[in-house]
Motif scaffolding. Structure first.
Motif, mmCIF file in Angstrom:
data_model
loop_
_atom_site.group_PDB
_atom_site.id
_atom_site.type_symbol
_atom_site.label_atom_id
_atom_site.label_comp_id
_atom_site.label_asym_id
_atom_site.label_seq_id
_atom_site.Cartn_x
_atom_site.Cartn_y
_atom_site.Cartn_z
ATOM 1 N N GLY A 321 0.822 -1.199 0.000
ATOM 2 C CA GLY A 321 0.000 0.000 0.000
ATOM 3 C C GLY A 321 0.857 1.251 0.000
ATOM 4 N N HIS A 322 0.362 2.316 -0.594
ATOM 5 C CA HIS A 322 1.078 3.583 -0.496
ATOM 6 C C HIS A 322 0.985 4.135 0.934
ATOM 7 C CE1 HIS A 322 2.116 3.626 -4.594
ATOM 8 N NE2 HIS A 322 1.045 4.214 -5.104
ATOM 9 N N ASN A 323 -0.231 4.126 1.504
ATOM 10 C CA ASN A 323 -0.450 4.721 2.818
ATOM 11 C C ASN A 323 -1.315 3.811 3.678
ATOM 12 O OD1 ASN A 323 0.664 7.471 2.014
ATOM 13 N ND2 ASN A 323 -1.053 7.282 0.583
ATOM 14 N N LEU A 324 -0.828 3.501 4.879
ATOM 15 C CA LEU A 324 -1.673 2.764 5.817
ATOM 16 C C LEU A 324 -2.823 3.652 6.273
ATOM 17 C CD1 LEU A 324 -2.423 0.418 7.658
ATOM 18 C CD2 LEU A 324 -0.678 1.233 9.280
ATOM 19 N N LEU A 325 -2.511 4.841 6.774
ATOM 20 C CA LEU A 325 -3.528 5.830 7.147
ATOM 21 C C LEU A 325 -3.212 7.125 6.424
ATOM 22 C CD1 LEU A 325 -5.943 6.812 8.790
ATOM 23 C CD2 LEU A 325 -4.363 7.329 10.668
ATOM 24 N N TRP A 326 -4.170 7.620 5.663
ATOM 25 C CA TRP A 326 -3.990 8.828 4.861
ATOM 26 C C TRP A 326 -5.050 9.837 5.278
ATOM 27 C CZ3 TRP A 326 -3.823 8.601 -1.245
ATOM 28 C CH2 TRP A 326 -3.356 9.822 -1.741
ATOM 29 N N LEU A 327 -4.596 10.953 5.828
ATOM 30 C CA LEU A 327 -5.487 12.039 6.216
ATOM 31 C C LEU A 327 -5.288 13.181 5.225
ATOM 32 C CD1 LEU A 327 -4.914 11.972 10.086
ATOM 33 C CD2 LEU A 327 -6.599 10.700 8.742
ATOM 34 N N LYS A 328 -6.217 13.314 4.296
ATOM 35 C CA LYS A 328 -6.141 14.375 3.296
ATOM 36 C C LYS A 328 -6.776 15.642 3.887
ATOM 37 C CE LYS A 328 -6.349 11.389 -0.807
ATOM 38 N NZ LYS A 328 -7.098 11.044 -2.035
ATOM 39 N N MET A 329 -5.958 16.609 4.183
ATOM 40 C CA MET A 329 -6.424 17.851 4.790
ATOM 41 C C MET A 329 -6.663 18.871 3.682
ATOM 42 S SD MET A 329 -6.224 16.387 7.648
ATOM 43 C CE MET A 329 -6.985 17.697 8.582
ATOM 44 N N ARG A 330 -7.892 18.940 3.232
ATOM 45 C CA ARG A 330 -8.213 19.770 2.077
ATOM 46 C C ARG A 330 -8.347 21.236 2.501
ATOM 47 N NH1 ARG A 330 -10.900 17.900 -2.977
ATOM 48 N NH2 ARG A 330 -11.325 19.800 -4.145
ATOM 49 N N PRO A 331 -7.495 22.130 2.009
ATOM 50 C CA PRO A 331 -7.516 23.505 2.498
ATOM 51 C C PRO A 331 -8.687 24.355 2.021
ATOM 52 C CG PRO A 331 -5.822 23.240 0.817
ATOM 53 C CD PRO A 331 -6.368 21.872 1.094
ATOM 54 N N ASP A 332 -9.520 23.848 1.133
ATOM 55 C CA ASP A 332 -10.715 24.600 0.742
ATOM 56 C C ASP A 332 -11.990 24.027 1.365
ATOM 57 O OD1 ASP A 332 -11.051 22.268 -0.676
ATOM 58 O OD2 ASP A 332 -11.131 23.192 -2.663
ATOM 59 N N THR A 333 -11.820 23.122 2.366
ATOM 60 C CA THR A 333 -12.967 22.444 2.976
ATOM 61 C C THR A 333 -12.764 22.345 4.489
ATOM 62 O OG1 THR A 333 -13.342 21.115 0.975
ATOM 63 C CG2 THR A 333 -14.323 20.310 3.023
ATOM 64 N N PRO A 334 -13.762 22.727 5.300
ATOM 65 C CA PRO A 334 -13.646 22.525 6.748
ATOM 66 C C PRO A 334 -13.798 21.043 7.086
ATOM 67 C CG PRO A 334 -15.824 23.385 6.200
ATOM 68 C CD PRO A 334 -15.034 23.363 4.918
ATOM 69 N N GLN A 335 -12.786 20.450 7.740
ATOM 70 C CA GLN A 335 -12.794 19.007 7.995
ATOM 71 C C GLN A 335 -12.477 18.720 9.458
ATOM 72 O OE1 GLN A 335 -9.644 18.387 5.083
ATOM 73 N NE2 GLN A 335 -11.047 17.256 3.753
ATOM 74 N N LEU A 336 -13.072 17.655 9.952
ATOM 75 C CA LEU A 336 -12.763 17.156 11.287
ATOM 76 C C LEU A 336 -12.699 15.635 11.219
ATOM 77 C CD1 LEU A 336 -12.334 17.362 14.338
ATOM 78 C CD2 LEU A 336 -14.831 17.476 14.612
ATOM 79 N N TYR A 337 -11.494 15.094 11.434
ATOM 80 C CA TYR A 337 -11.295 13.647 11.512
ATOM 81 C C TYR A 337 -10.967 13.336 12.967
ATOM 82 C CZ TYR A 337 -10.299 14.467 6.504
ATOM 83 O OH TYR A 337 -10.345 14.867 5.188
ATOM 84 N N GLU A 338 -11.833 12.595 13.632
ATOM 85 C CA GLU A 338 -11.634 12.399 15.069
ATOM 86 C C GLU A 338 -11.993 10.977 15.494
ATOM 87 O OE1 GLU A 338 -14.200 14.804 17.476
ATOM 88 O OE2 GLU A 338 -15.982 14.383 16.281
ATOM 89 N N TYR A 339 -11.306 10.547 16.556
ATOM 90 C CA TYR A 339 -11.525 9.234 17.147
ATOM 91 C C TYR A 339 -11.386 8.126 16.096
ATOM 92 C CZ TYR A 339 -12.969 11.881 21.204
ATOM 93 O OH TYR A 339 -12.970 12.748 22.269
ATOM 94 N N ILE A 340 -10.169 8.033 15.592
ATOM 95 C CA ILE A 340 -9.812 7.011 14.604
ATOM 96 C C ILE A 340 -8.798 6.070 15.238
ATOM 97 C CG2 ILE A 340 -8.730 6.589 12.362
ATOM 98 C CD1 ILE A 340 -9.781 9.318 11.463
ATOM 99 N N LEU A 341 -9.047 4.771 15.114
ATOM 100 C CA LEU A 341 -8.169 3.742 15.680
ATOM 101 C C LEU A 341 -7.705 2.802 14.576
ATOM 102 C CD1 LEU A 341 -6.899 2.037 17.986
ATOM 103 C CD2 LEU A 341 -9.140 0.923 18.242
#
Length: 439
Positions: A321-341
């Motif tokens: 795999g390229h990425n086990l965990l990939w968090l794409k933080m899009r600067p034109d979109t308000p995002q909240l990624y929380e409580y990830i295991l």
């Protein structure tokens, strides 16, 4: 007194679940629903409608109208199962209705037409927006209890679509999936109590499965495949999760030329206006006991994602795999990624975790400020991984912030072992070894 007793009982139940490890990352108990992974009992789903009994034959002809008429017949009779026997049966887009199901016998192939003229332009949901696009091969909307099961195959027959996409990209590097449009394999929307089990889903022209505004979805024992060589199958995500509550992905094999499990939900500078744009959050998603072949991201948040909460990926093997965990933080979109295991992982990946702004097709649509995004309460533990980069990120608090990360019980071999824990507010590190060195 009775109220106090109920509160204490609830607390006791929560503590018992926590002690057993049966909780979501935010500490809430995982419902019993997630522990049930029984195969579909086709015999309990009503009358069975065999394609060949209705003169629908594996003769190379596209039988969209005939198969749709059979689905409509079953629905009008109160429901039933469309059965695909051994052989290759061609079709364009099909629309399953309340009470109808799809069963593919061993050796059965439901093969998608590769003529785009067989797919009408319709109102649908794609890439975080409601818009006009082509339907999927299998379409389900507003249904309670739909199933796909069996040992057969749904084949997207995507080769001609893939070639057309890359030819267009060769003269227009900015070509998007909305420029070179093509059908998804399965699209389920506004539905609940959905289960797919046992089938092969392969060679999709575009996304393989897409679930939008759904509740209680189980994907069990699936094989989801698209190639990355000799012709790359562009944007053939295995599972796109788009405003979904309660989803279990278990014992699946995923090998695709894009992300495997992707959390969508919306994009744009005002994407958190859920009612206006049809967007929303994904919550209570569990991916477990799966094997990943090749993919870009094993678990990806974004690039069309607003709010993801209570996401678990556990007991998986990553072959490449390229990425086990990939968090794409899009600067034109308000995002909240929380409580990830992410826990109990072994295998190989370019990045154990990759956190960066995602700027492809960036568009603030006139908004003057940059909507900040957040990754919070991210836990990765019990991981044995070979990778190029251990913690691949940068610090840019003008665009996104990271907080409350936990790395625990890791044995990592990395070409680039750099670890900037100071980029995260409240970083807990316990028993983490990278290239033989304790962090």
């Amino acid at each position: 007194m009775k109220k106090l007793f109920l509160i204490l009982a609830a607390i006791s139940l929560s503590l018992a679940a926590y002690a057993a490890g049966d909780v979501f990352p935010d500490g809430t108990p995982i419902p019993q629903w997630f522990s049930v992974a029984e195969p579909t009992d086709v015999s309990a789903l009503g009358q069975q409608y065999m394609l060949t009994d209705y003169s629908i034959l594996p003769d190379g002809r596209v039988h969209t109208a005939e198969i749709q008429a059979l689905i409509d017949k079953a629905a009008a009779a109160g429901g039933g199962v469309i059965v695909v026997p051994q052989g290759v049966f061609m079709t364009g887009p099909l629309y399953f209705k309340q009470g109808t199901h799809l069963y593919l016998r061993e050796g059965a192939v439901l093969m998608a037409s590769d003529r785009i003229s067989d797919y009408p332009v319709v109102d649908t949901r794609i890439e975080g927006e409601s818009c006009k696009y082509y339907p999927a091969v299998i379409n389900v909307d507003g249904v309670d209890g739909f199933t796909i099961s069996g040992k057969g195959t749904i084949d997207g027959n995507g080769m001609e679509f893939w070639k057309a996409f890359w030819k267009r990209r060769s003269w227009n590097p900015q070509c998007t999936n909305k420029d070179e449009q093509r059908p998804r394999l399965v699209f389920v929307s506004n539905s609940k109590n959905v289960q797919f089990d046992g089938v092969n889903l392969q060679n999709s022209a575009f996304w393989t499965t897409h679930f939008y505004k759904c509740e209680n979805v189980k994907l069990l024992n699936l094989r989801i495949f698209s190639p990355y060589e000799p012709v790359k199958a562009p944007s053939t995500d295995a599972i796109d999760i788009d405003v979904v509550t309660n989803m279990l992905v278990k014992n699946c094999y995923m090998h695709v030329n894009d992300d495997a499990v992707v959390l969508k939900g919306g994009k744009g500078p005002w994407a958190d206006d859920y009612e206006k744009y049809g967007n929303g959050m994904n919550q209570n998603i569990i991916v477990e006991d799966c094997v990943y072949g090749f993919c870009h991201g094993c678990l990806t948040c974004g690039s069309e994602s607003v709010h993801n909460r209570n996401i678990i990926v556990r007991r998986i093997k990553v072959e490449s795999g390229h990425n086990l965990l990939w968090l794409k933080m899009r600067p034109d979109t308000p995002q909240l990624y929380e409580y990830i295991l992410v826990e109990d992982i072994e295998g190989n990946a370019d990045n154990m975790i990759y956190v960066y702004p995602w700027t492809q097709f960036y568009d603030l649509k006139g908004r003057k400020d940059i909507p900040k995004s957040y990754s919070d309460h991210i836990t990765m533990r019990n991981i044995n991984l070979e990778c190029k980069h251990f913690f691949n990120t940068k610090k840019d608090e003008s665009q996104f912030e990271m907080s409350n990360f936990v790395f625990e019980n890791m044995n990592i071999k990395a070409e680039h072992p750099e670890f900037h824990r100071e980029y995260v507010k409240g970083f807990k590190v316990k028993n983490v070894v990278v290239n033989g060195k304790k962090q």
